[in-house]
Design a protein around this motif. Structure first.
Motif, short mmCIF file in Angstrom:
data_model
loop_
_atom_site.label_atom_id
_atom_site.label_comp_id
_atom_site.label_asym_id
_atom_site.label_seq_id
_atom_site.Cartn_x
_atom_site.Cartn_y
_atom_site.Cartn_z
N ILE A 40 0.84 -1.21 0.00
CA ILE A 40 0.00 0.00 0.00
C ILE A 40 0.87 1.26 0.00
CG2 ILE A 40 -1.66 1.30 1.39
CD1 ILE A 40 -2.88 -1.37 2.22
N GLU A 41 2.02 1.19 0.68
CA GLU A 41 2.95 2.33 0.68
C GLU A 41 3.49 2.60 -0.72
OE1 GLU A 41 5.20 5.46 2.03
OE2 GLU A 41 3.59 4.38 3.06
N ILE A 42 3.76 1.53 -1.48
CA ILE A 42 4.20 1.69 -2.88
C ILE A 42 3.14 2.42 -3.69
CG2 ILE A 42 4.76 0.42 -5.00
CD1 ILE A 42 7.03 0.36 -3.04
N ALA B 263 -5.54 5.16 -13.37
CA ALA B 263 -5.35 3.70 -13.37
C ALA B 263 -4.68 3.23 -12.08
CB ALA B 263 -4.51 3.29 -14.58
N LEU B 264 -3.72 4.01 -11.60
CA LEU B 264 -3.06 3.67 -10.34
C LEU B 264 -4.03 3.74 -9.17
CD1 LEU B 264 0.49 5.30 -10.38
CD2 LEU B 264 -0.06 2.94 -9.88
N VAL B 265 -4.86 4.78 -9.14
CA VAL B 265 -5.85 4.91 -8.06
C VAL B 265 -6.82 3.73 -8.09
CG1 VAL B 265 -7.71 6.35 -7.16
CG2 VAL B 265 -5.65 7.42 -8.06
N ARG B 266 -7.26 3.35 -9.28
CA ARG B 266 -8.16 2.22 -9.42
C ARG B 266 -7.52 0.94 -8.90
NH1 ARG B 266 -13.15 1.09 -9.65
NH2 ARG B 266 -13.55 2.65 -11.24
N GLU B 267 -6.27 0.68 -9.29
CA GLU B 267 -5.58 -0.53 -8.85
C GLU B 267 -5.36 -0.52 -7.34
OE1 GLU B 267 -4.85 -3.24 -10.49
OE2 GLU B 267 -5.72 -2.43 -12.32
N ALA B 268 -5.03 0.66 -6.79
CA ALA B 268 -4.83 0.76 -5.34
C ALA B 268 -6.13 0.45 -4.59
CB ALA B 268 -4.33 2.16 -4.98
N ALA B 269 -7.24 0.98 -5.09
CA ALA B 269 -8.54 0.72 -4.44
C ALA B 269 -8.90 -0.75 -4.52
CB ALA B 269 -9.62 1.57 -5.10
N ASN B 270 -8.72 -1.37 -5.67
CA ASN B 270 -9.03 -2.80 -5.81
C ASN B 270 -8.14 -3.65 -4.91
OD1 ASN B 270 -11.01 -2.28 -7.72
ND2 ASN B 270 -9.63 -2.54 -9.46
N PHE B 271 -6.87 -3.26 -4.79
CA PHE B 271 -5.94 -4.02 -3.95
C PHE B 271 -6.37 -3.94 -2.48
CE2 PHE B 271 -2.07 -4.42 -1.40
CZ PHE B 271 -1.53 -5.59 -1.91
N LYS B 272 -6.75 -2.76 -2.04
CA LYS B 272 -7.16 -2.59 -0.64
C LYS B 272 -8.45 -3.34 -0.36
CE LYS B 272 -4.92 1.94 -0.37
NZ LYS B 272 -5.11 3.40 -0.40
N LEU B 273 -9.38 -3.31 -1.30
CA LEU B 273 -10.63 -4.05 -1.11
C LEU B 273 -10.38 -5.56 -1.10
CD1 LEU B 273 -12.99 -2.01 -3.46
CD2 LEU B 273 -13.05 -2.05 -0.96
N LYS C 263 -11.02 -1.88 3.54
CA LYS C 263 -12.08 -1.06 2.95
C LYS C 263 -12.02 0.38 3.44
CE LYS C 263 -15.40 -4.71 1.93
NZ LYS C 263 -16.79 -5.17 2.04
N LYS C 264 -11.64 0.58 4.70
CA LYS C 264 -11.56 1.94 5.24
C LYS C 264 -10.50 2.75 4.50
CE LYS C 264 -13.02 0.59 9.91
NZ LYS C 264 -12.63 0.55 11.33
N GLU C 265 -9.37 2.09 4.18
CA GLU C 265 -8.30 2.79 3.48
C GLU C 265 -8.64 3.02 2.01
OE1 GLU C 265 -4.54 0.88 4.14
OE2 GLU C 265 -5.11 0.25 6.15
N ALA C 266 -9.56 2.23 1.48
CA ALA C 266 -9.92 2.36 0.06
C ALA C 266 -10.92 3.49 -0.19
CB ALA C 266 -10.48 1.04 -0.46
N ILE C 267 -11.49 4.08 0.88
CA ILE C 267 -12.56 5.08 0.70
C ILE C 267 -12.05 6.31 -0.06
CG2 ILE C 267 -13.96 6.76 1.97
CD1 ILE C 267 -14.48 4.57 4.03
N VAL D 150 -17.89 2.04 8.05
CA VAL D 150 -17.38 3.21 8.77
C VAL D 150 -18.51 4.16 9.15
CG1 VAL D 150 -15.73 5.11 8.69
CG2 VAL D 150 -15.23 2.98 7.48
N ASP D 151 -19.30 4.53 8.17
CA ASP D 151 -20.33 5.56 8.37
C ASP D 151 -21.58 5.11 7.62
OD1 ASP D 151 -21.83 7.78 8.75
OD2 ASP D 151 -20.34 9.21 7.98
N THR D 152 -22.52 4.54 8.35
CA THR D 152 -23.73 4.02 7.70
C THR D 152 -24.60 5.13 7.13
OG1 THR D 152 -24.80 3.99 9.87
CG2 THR D 152 -23.80 1.93 9.12
N ASP D 153 -24.62 6.29 7.79
CA ASP D 153 -25.40 7.40 7.28
C ASP D 153 -24.87 7.87 5.92
OD1 ASP D 153 -26.94 7.31 9.55
OD2 ASP D 153 -25.70 8.79 10.62
N LYS D 154 -23.56 7.93 5.83
CA LYS D 154 -22.94 8.32 4.56
C LYS D 154 -23.25 7.30 3.47
CE LYS D 154 -20.00 10.81 2.07
NZ LYS D 154 -20.30 12.20 1.65
N ALA D 155 -23.26 6.03 3.86
CA ALA D 155 -23.57 4.97 2.88
C ALA D 155 -25.00 5.11 2.39
CB ALA D 155 -23.34 3.60 3.52
N LYS D 156 -25.93 5.44 3.32
CA LYS D 156 -27.34 5.60 2.91
C LYS D 156 -27.51 6.80 1.99
CE LYS D 156 -29.38 3.42 6.99
NZ LYS D 156 -30.17 3.64 8.23
#
Length: 586
Positions: free
Chosen positions: A340-342, A362-372, A377-381, A408-414
């Motif tokens: 994740i640091e990379i 593309a890097l942001v997308r790959e980083a999010a998929n890797f974290k998920l 999931k919290k770090e992927a937000i 993390v935040d159910t209200d935000k999810a809703k």
């Protein structure tokens, strides 16, 4: 005289010390500068000569100037400069083709070489004294260059055939022979080493060093060292590589040849030390060296050390290939934080240098998929929010973001779920009944609704539907003498030899095996051989003075000729063969 004796440096000093620079002296001056590979000065000399002289040698000067331009393009990678030189002769056309090779324009250069070949044939055919062999000999240099272009394009079989044709002609130019032989060796690589050992002799001809450029001689020496390695001449390989390193101290290839030889000898630690030493002394050439170090660490299984070496290469630090390799290796080592640091360092770099670019997203997308993928999931937000802001219509990213916020935040999810499209808009307008009854639907599994009552109706099959037969489950057979009340053996699934209570097979009494064993051995037991336990034991050898032994000793049959006596119950009668024929006896 000094130029003819290959004392080029002395010739240069003599020319520069001359009181007057005549045109003839300038012609020689240009030749000397060309031999010394001072191409910029040489180009200036020939440009001045062409501008200020008009005689029958003008075409020759233009040919020499074209050769200078070609050398600058090939050996110094200088951009092509249009000097307005014609391509009326095959020499000028050949030099123009060589200049195009230096620029990487292989198709155009090959067409130029074809044109040079035609011009050469036409110009030499006009002379009645020139034979076909002379024409082929003159075309050898063009054919060799055409083969070189084919080799660069990957057409190695065609190139090898053309190279061998040039070698068979045995041209008088030792430089041409050396270059052609060297290129054949590169095609052979680690195969056909006996042919390569023959061809390498052509590169050692007398006077080759005066005919070729410095880079050509360097390439030939490198290939000699590699050939020594492929032919298992370790000492010769080390000697050539050390000599090359002393001649070219900043060049990485001699060190890589030594490292390759050490790896063949399984001395990986020594090879890594050599690479580290070179990278410390020559940081400008450290990129390729460090990649080799990382590869050697991976061979030894030191993945973390390999990652540390790769991260120290500033030149490739933020390249997509390097990021992918590092993340993959850290994930293999289960070091998710480092992976994740990379991603974070790379995203920060592109955020400052190329924000919003395709590589950045593309890097942001790959980083999010890797974290998920690894439950972060919290770090992927933050990554998912950035992607969704760039493309609010991306439903897949929005769904991932809602899933991450739900922890993390159910209200935000809703609140975010309001942006999801309705089910009606996402539904496909498909008639299910029509689809099931179509020609392509050969089998449709359909669950029948439960019917309450004593006699539920049988399922009706529709056209195009194949009813699946229900298989009856067979009851498992129990073994004989099965006691259902007894506790089953917990080790019954293990082989008998692996069970705790196994004590090995009991050795039973050996059966009589008459005729087997060592020579002279009898099949009887110890009791049979004990003479003290028998009632009347006959003598085993004749008494002294007697003429013969007892009857039992005289009629004894050797052990290998004895046959086991069968009991009356097991003895079978041998059926007698019926006589053929009648009373005649035939």
């Amino acid at each position: 005289i000094e130029y003819r004796l290959n004392r080029v440096e002395s010739a240069l000093k003599t020319i520069e010390a001359a009181p007057e620079q005549t045109d003839k002296l300038k012609e020689l001056y240009g030749q000397v500068l060309y031999r010394l590979e001072r191409y910029d000065d040489c180009k200036s000399v020939y440009t001045d000569l062409i501008r200020n002289s008009q005689d029958e040698y003008e075409e020759e000067r233009k040919t020499n100037l074209a050769a200078v331009v070609a050398s600058m393009s090939q050996w110094e990678e200088a951009p092509l400069e249009d000097l307005g030189l014609p391509e009326s002769t095959y020499e000028l056309c050949y030099n123009a083709a060589c200049a195009l090779i230096g620029q990487g324009q292989l198709t155009e250069s090959f067409n130029k070489l074809r044109q040079a070949e035609e011009l050469c044939r036409v110009s030499l055919a006009e002379d009645s004294d020139v034979t076909e062999e002379d024409i082929e000999s003159e075309l050898a240099v063009i054919h060799s260059q055409m083969a070189y272009v084919m080799q660069l394009e990957g057409r190695t079989d065609e190139a090898l055939q053309l190279y061998n044709q040039v070698i068979k002609l045995k041209p008088s130019d030792v430089g041409l022979l050396a270059v052609t032989a060297n290129n054949i060796i590169t095609i052979n690589n680690d195969q056909n080493v006996f042919d390569s050992k023959k061809k390498v002799k052509l590169t050692n001809a007398e006077g080759v060093e005066y005919k070729l450029a410095r880079k050509q001689l360097q390439a030939i020496d490198f290939n000699k060292a590699l050939l020594a390695m492929y032919t298992n001449q370790a000492d010769q390989c080390r000697k050539l590589a050390s000599s090359l390193q002393s001649q070219n101290p900043g060049h990485p290839r001699p060190v890589l040849i030594q490292v390759a030889q050490l790896c063949r000898e399984k001395q990986h630690s020594r090879a890594i030390e050599l690479l580290q030493q070179f990278s410390d002394q020559h940081p400008e050439s450290a990129s390729g060296i460090k990649l080799t170090m990382a590869q050697l660490y991976l061979i030894q299984g030191h993945v973390t050390k390999a990652c540390d070496v790769l991260r120290s290469i500033e030149e490739f630090k933020h390249k997509s290939g390097m990021i992918s390799a590092l993340v993959t290796m850290y994930a293999h080592e289960e070091d998710i934080d480092s992976a994740i640091e990379i991603f974070k360092q790379a995203i920060d770099h592109y955020q400052s240098e190329q924000p919003g670019s395709a590589a950045h997203l593309a890097l942001v997308r790959e980083a999010a998929n890797f974290k998920l993928k690894y439950g972060r999931k919290k770090e992927a937000i933050s990554d998912l929010e950035q992607l969704w802001k760039q493309n609010p219509k991306d439903i897949h990213t929005l769904a991932q973001l809602i899933s991450a916020y739900s922890l993390v935040d159910t209200d935000k999810a809703k609140s975010l779920s309001k942006h999801l499209p309705s089910a009606d808009t996402m539904a496909l307008n498909v008639d299910v009944d029509e689809l099931e009854n179509s020609i392509g639907a050969t089998y449709v599994r359909k669950k029948a609704a439960k019917v309450t009552g004593e006699n539920p109706p049988k399922e009706q099959t529709q056209p195009g539907e194949i009813k699946k037969k229900k298989k009856k489950k067979k009851k498992g057979k129990r073994p004989k003498n099965c006691d259902l009340n007894a506790t089953p053996d917990l080790e019954r699934w293990l082989p008998m030899k692996e069970r705790t209570y196994y004590r090995g097979k009991k050795k039973g009494k050996k059966k009589d095996q008459i005729g087997k064993g060592t020579q002279g051995a009898t099949a009887g037991g110890a009791a049979e051989l004990d003479a003290s336990k028998t009632a009347s034991s006959p003598p085993t050898s004749p008494r002294p003075g007697s003429a013969s032994g007892s009857s039992t000793a005289a009629t004894a049959v050797p052990p290998r000729q004895q046959k086991p006596a069968a009991s009356g119950a097991t003895r079978k009668k041998v059926p007698q063969k019926k006589k053929k024929g009648g009373k005649g006896g035939w």
